[in-house]
Design a protein around this motif. Structure first.
Motif, PDB file in Angstrom:
ATOM      1  N   ARG A  19       2.976  22.334 -22.221  1.00  0.00           N
ATOM      2  CA  ARG A  19       1.342  22.825 -22.144  1.00  0.00           C
ATOM      3  C   ARG A  19       0.528  21.781 -22.822  1.00  0.00           C
ATOM      4  O   ARG A  19      -0.888  21.353 -22.286  1.00  0.00           O
ATOM      5  CB  ARG A  19       1.165  24.313 -22.654  1.00  0.00           C
ATOM      6  N   LEU A  20       1.007  21.156 -24.065  1.00  0.00           N
ATOM      7  CA  LEU A  20       0.073  20.391 -24.638  1.00  0.00           C
ATOM      8  C   LEU A  20      -0.117  18.948 -24.042  1.00  0.00           C
ATOM      9  O   LEU A  20      -1.484  18.631 -23.905  1.00  0.00           O
ATOM     10  CB  LEU A  20       0.689  19.951 -26.106  1.00  0.00           C
ATOM     11  N   LYS A  21       0.819  18.624 -23.230  1.00  0.00           N
ATOM     12  CA  LYS A  21       0.891  17.253 -22.551  1.00  0.00           C
ATOM     13  C   LYS A  21      -0.300  17.721 -21.281  1.00  0.00           C
ATOM     14  O   LYS A  21      -1.081  16.767 -20.985  1.00  0.00           O
ATOM     15  CB  LYS A  21       2.068  16.943 -21.901  1.00  0.00           C
ATOM     16  N   GLN A  22      -0.348  18.614 -20.621  1.00  0.00           N
ATOM     17  CA  GLN A  22      -1.226  19.262 -19.597  1.00  0.00           C
ATOM     18  C   GLN A  22      -2.756  19.061 -20.310  1.00  0.00           C
ATOM     19  O   GLN A  22      -3.563  18.801 -19.542  1.00  0.00           O
ATOM     20  CB  GLN A  22      -0.825  20.413 -18.888  1.00  0.00           C
ATOM     21  N   GLU A  23      -2.995  19.741 -21.260  1.00  0.00           N
ATOM     22  CA  GLU A  23      -3.966  19.935 -22.000  1.00  0.00           C
ATOM     23  C   GLU A  23      -4.707  18.645 -22.216  1.00  0.00           C
ATOM     24  O   GLU A  23      -5.948  18.200 -22.034  1.00  0.00           O
ATOM     25  CB  GLU A  23      -4.074  20.517 -23.342  1.00  0.00           C
ATOM     26  N   LEU A  24      -3.822  17.663 -22.849  1.00  0.00           N
ATOM     27  CA  LEU A  24      -4.179  16.141 -22.914  1.00  0.00           C
ATOM     28  C   LEU A  24      -4.577  15.523 -21.584  1.00  0.00           C
ATOM     29  O   LEU A  24      -5.667  14.753 -21.443  1.00  0.00           O
ATOM     30  CB  LEU A  24      -2.980  15.223 -23.646  1.00  0.00           C
ATOM     31  N   LYS A  25      -3.898  16.023 -20.415  1.00  0.00           N
ATOM     32  CA  LYS A  25      -4.050  15.242 -19.073  1.00  0.00           C
ATOM     33  C   LYS A  25      -5.622  15.811 -18.663  1.00  0.00           C
ATOM     34  O   LYS A  25      -6.302  15.006 -18.208  1.00  0.00           O
ATOM     35  CB  LYS A  25      -3.289  15.633 -18.138  1.00  0.00           C
ATOM     36  N   TRP A  38     -21.404  13.756 -25.544  1.00  0.00           N
ATOM     37  CA  TRP A  38     -20.947  12.609 -26.242  1.00  0.00           C
ATOM     38  C   TRP A  38     -20.210  13.033 -27.227  1.00  0.00           C
ATOM     39  O   TRP A  38     -19.425  12.365 -27.581  1.00  0.00           O
ATOM     40  CB  TRP A  38     -22.235  11.659 -26.259  1.00  0.00           C
ATOM     41  N   TYR A  39     -20.487  14.035 -28.189  1.00  0.00           N
ATOM     42  CA  TYR A  39     -19.885  14.504 -29.087  1.00  0.00           C
ATOM     43  C   TYR A  39     -18.558  15.131 -28.790  1.00  0.00           C
ATOM     44  O   TYR A  39     -17.448  14.655 -29.592  1.00  0.00           O
ATOM     45  CB  TYR A  39     -20.645  15.306 -29.977  1.00  0.00           C
ATOM     46  N   VAL A  40     -18.220  15.663 -27.624  1.00  0.00           N
ATOM     47  CA  VAL A  40     -17.005  15.848 -27.304  1.00  0.00           C
ATOM     48  C   VAL A  40     -16.252  14.907 -26.655  1.00  0.00           C
ATOM     49  O   VAL A  40     -14.972  14.685 -26.992  1.00  0.00           O
ATOM     50  CB  VAL A  40     -17.001  17.099 -26.116  1.00  0.00           C
ATOM     51  N   LYS A  41     -16.735  14.025 -26.352  1.00  0.00           N
ATOM     52  CA  LYS A  41     -16.050  12.759 -25.885  1.00  0.00           C
ATOM     53  C   LYS A  41     -15.460  11.768 -26.886  1.00  0.00           C
ATOM     54  O   LYS A  41     -14.231  11.343 -27.062  1.00  0.00           O
ATOM     55  CB  LYS A  41     -17.130  11.683 -25.056  1.00  0.00           C
ATOM     56  N   VAL A  42     -16.488  11.838 -28.180  1.00  0.00           N
ATOM     57  CA  VAL A  42     -15.572  11.447 -29.364  1.00  0.00           C
ATOM     58  C   VAL A  42     -14.557  11.995 -29.733  1.00  0.00           C
ATOM     59  O   VAL A  42     -13.413  11.424 -29.911  1.00  0.00           O
ATOM     60  CB  VAL A  42     -16.862  11.290 -30.279  1.00  0.00           C
ATOM     61  N   LEU A  43     -14.436  13.496 -29.775  1.00  0.00           N
ATOM     62  CA  LEU A  43     -13.331  14.030 -30.314  1.00  0.00           C
ATOM     63  C   LEU A  43     -12.181  13.994 -29.153  1.00  0.00           C
ATOM     64  O   LEU A  43     -10.925  13.894 -29.625  1.00  0.00           O
ATOM     65  CB  LEU A  43     -13.829  15.491 -30.364  1.00  0.00           C
ATOM     66  N   ILE A  44     -12.471  13.657 -27.941  1.00  0.00           N
ATOM     67  CA  ILE A  44     -11.388  13.475 -27.048  1.00  0.00           C
ATOM     68  C   ILE A  44     -10.945  12.249 -27.034  1.00  0.00           C
ATOM     69  O   ILE A  44      -9.504  11.989 -27.132  1.00  0.00           O
ATOM     70  CB  ILE A  44     -11.803  13.709 -25.560  1.00  0.00           C
ATOM     71  N   ILE A  45     -11.727  11.267 -27.354  1.00  0.00           N
ATOM     72  CA  ILE A  45     -11.132   9.848 -27.725  1.00  0.00           C
ATOM     73  C   ILE A  45     -10.232   9.830 -28.862  1.00  0.00           C
ATOM     74  O   ILE A  45      -9.023   9.135 -28.901  1.00  0.00           O
ATOM     75  CB  ILE A  45     -12.214   8.857 -27.722  1.00  0.00           C
ATOM     76  N   ILE A  46     -10.626  10.420 -29.918  1.00  0.00           N
ATOM     77  CA  ILE A  46      -9.834  10.468 -31.346  1.00  0.00           C
ATOM     78  C   ILE A  46      -8.306  11.257 -30.845  1.00  0.00           C
ATOM     79  O   ILE A  46      -7.464  10.915 -31.339  1.00  0.00           O
ATOM     80  CB  ILE A  46     -10.636  11.370 -32.328  1.00  0.00           C
ATOM     81  N   THR A  47      -8.345  12.556 -30.156  1.00  0.00           N
ATOM     82  CA  THR A  47      -7.484  13.106 -29.862  1.00  0.00           C
ATOM     83  C   THR A  47      -6.547  12.492 -28.952  1.00  0.00           C
ATOM     84  O   THR A  47      -5.148  12.314 -29.301  1.00  0.00           O
ATOM     85  CB  THR A  47      -7.767  14.659 -29.180  1.00  0.00           C
ATOM     86  N   LEU A  48      -6.790  11.674 -28.165  1.00  0.00           N
ATOM     87  CA  LEU A  48      -6.056  11.062 -27.012  1.00  0.00           C
ATOM     88  C   LEU A  48      -5.680   9.991 -27.774  1.00  0.00           C
ATOM     89  O   LEU A  48      -4.321   9.469 -27.678  1.00  0.00           O
ATOM     90  CB  LEU A  48      -6.756  10.504 -25.890  1.00  0.00           C
ATOM     91  N   GLY A  49      -6.195   9.229 -28.466  1.00  0.00           N
ATOM     92  CA  GLY A  49      -5.937   8.007 -29.617  1.00  0.00           C
ATOM     93  C   GLY A  49      -4.787   8.386 -30.316  1.00  0.00           C
ATOM     94  O   GLY A  49      -3.809   7.826 -30.373  1.00  0.00           O
ATOM     95  N   TYR A  50      -4.846   9.461 -31.027  1.00  0.00           N
ATOM     96  CA  TYR A  50      -3.963   9.985 -31.861  1.00  0.00           C
ATOM     97  C   TYR A  50      -2.780  10.284 -31.341  1.00  0.00           C
ATOM     98  O   TYR A  50      -1.380  10.048 -31.596  1.00  0.00           O
ATOM     99  CB  TYR A  50      -4.237  11.249 -32.787  1.00  0.00           C
ATOM    100  N   ALA A  51      -2.838  11.169 -30.237  1.00  0.00           N
ATOM    101  CA  ALA A  51      -1.659  11.610 -29.488  1.00  0.00           C
ATOM    102  C   ALA A  51      -0.889  10.372 -28.690  1.00  0.00           C
ATOM    103  O   ALA A  51       0.430  10.472 -28.553  1.00  0.00           O
ATOM    104  CB  ALA A  51      -1.890  12.504 -28.189  1.00  0.00           C
ATOM    105  N   LEU A  52      -1.599   9.401 -28.276  1.00  0.00           N
ATOM    106  CA  LEU A  52      -1.079   8.271 -27.469  1.00  0.00           C
ATOM    107  C   LEU A  52      -0.782   7.015 -28.313  1.00  0.00           C
ATOM    108  O   LEU A  52      -0.336   6.030 -27.714  1.00  0.00           O
ATOM    109  CB  LEU A  52      -1.745   8.140 -26.060  1.00  0.00           C
ATOM    110  N   ILE A  73      -1.961  18.434 -36.108  1.00  0.00           N
ATOM    111  CA  ILE A  73      -3.082  17.866 -35.932  1.00  0.00           C
ATOM    112  C   ILE A  73      -3.741  17.824 -34.397  1.00  0.00           C
ATOM    113  O   ILE A  73      -4.639  18.107 -33.988  1.00  0.00           O
ATOM    114  CB  ILE A  73      -3.266  16.360 -36.288  1.00  0.00           C
ATOM    115  N   ILE A  74      -2.759  17.582 -33.715  1.00  0.00           N
ATOM    116  CA  ILE A  74      -2.926  17.551 -32.026  1.00  0.00           C
ATOM    117  C   ILE A  74      -3.375  18.782 -31.479  1.00  0.00           C
ATOM    118  O   ILE A  74      -4.173  18.906 -30.953  1.00  0.00           O
ATOM    119  CB  ILE A  74      -1.729  17.006 -31.321  1.00  0.00           C
ATOM    120  N   PRO A  75      -2.481  20.000 -31.980  1.00  0.00           N
ATOM    121  CA  PRO A  75      -2.843  20.947 -31.320  1.00  0.00           C
ATOM    122  C   PRO A  75      -4.323  21.645 -32.044  1.00  0.00           C
ATOM    123  O   PRO A  75      -5.020  22.413 -31.192  1.00  0.00           O
ATOM    124  CB  PRO A  75      -1.713  22.081 -31.682  1.00  0.00           C
ATOM    125  N   LEU A  76      -4.787  21.243 -33.091  1.00  0.00           N
ATOM    126  CA  LEU A  76      -5.753  21.668 -33.712  1.00  0.00           C
ATOM    127  C   LEU A  76      -7.009  21.049 -33.142  1.00  0.00           C
ATOM    128  O   LEU A  76      -8.007  21.542 -32.805  1.00  0.00           O
ATOM    129  CB  LEU A  76      -5.827  21.533 -35.148  1.00  0.00           C
TER     130      LEU A  76
END
Length: 131
Positions: A19-25, A38-52, A73-76
């Motif tokens: 489910r976490l992988k699907q959420e990342l996708k 834009w502010y959500v994009k920044v959070l998504i970039i940080i999240t994807l950056g951290y996860a990948l 961290i990733i689920p939060l």
């Protein structure tokens, strides 16, 4: 009785990881299709950056903490982002993630995100200590 619980726990853990992988996708789709502010994009970039990223803030070889950071961290971050994105947009992105079969893999470009975060944190810690 103990043997019966372990496979159930492992199955639940694998389902949670899936489910976490699907959420990342889904977050990747929200980012690439420009569906979020834009502010959500920044959070998504940080999240994807951290996860990948092949680099973690806390390396995996450090006992317990190295793996717990990924489990916390990733689920939060995902939870925070999904609260900021409208439900309809998130539903669309999840649906597209299922249809498109996107493959997210570790990427050294994402390591740059982690290095930037480290640098910013180190700078602020240095400033805090020297003042």
């Amino acid at each position: 009785m103990e043997a019966e619980k372990k496979p159930t726990f492992i199955k639940k853990l694998k389902a949670w990881a899936k489910r976490l992988k699907q959420e990342l996708k889904a977050l990747d789709i929200a980012l690439t299709e420009n569906l979020v502010p834009w502010y959500v994009k920044v959070l998504i970039i940080i999240t994807l950056g951290y996860a990948l990223s092949p680099i973690d803030l806390i390396p995996d070889f450090i006992p317990i903490l190295g793996l717990l950071d990924d489990l916390i961290i990733i689920p939060l971050l995902i939870s925070l982002i999904t609260r900021l994105v409208p439900k309809e947009v998130m539903a669309y992105c999840r649906e597209q993630a299922e249809i498109r079969k996107i493959s997210l893999k570790k990427n050294w470009r994402f390591a740059l995100v982690i290095v930037v975060i480290w640098t910013i944190l180190a700078y602020h810690i240095y400033k805090f200590i020297t003042n």
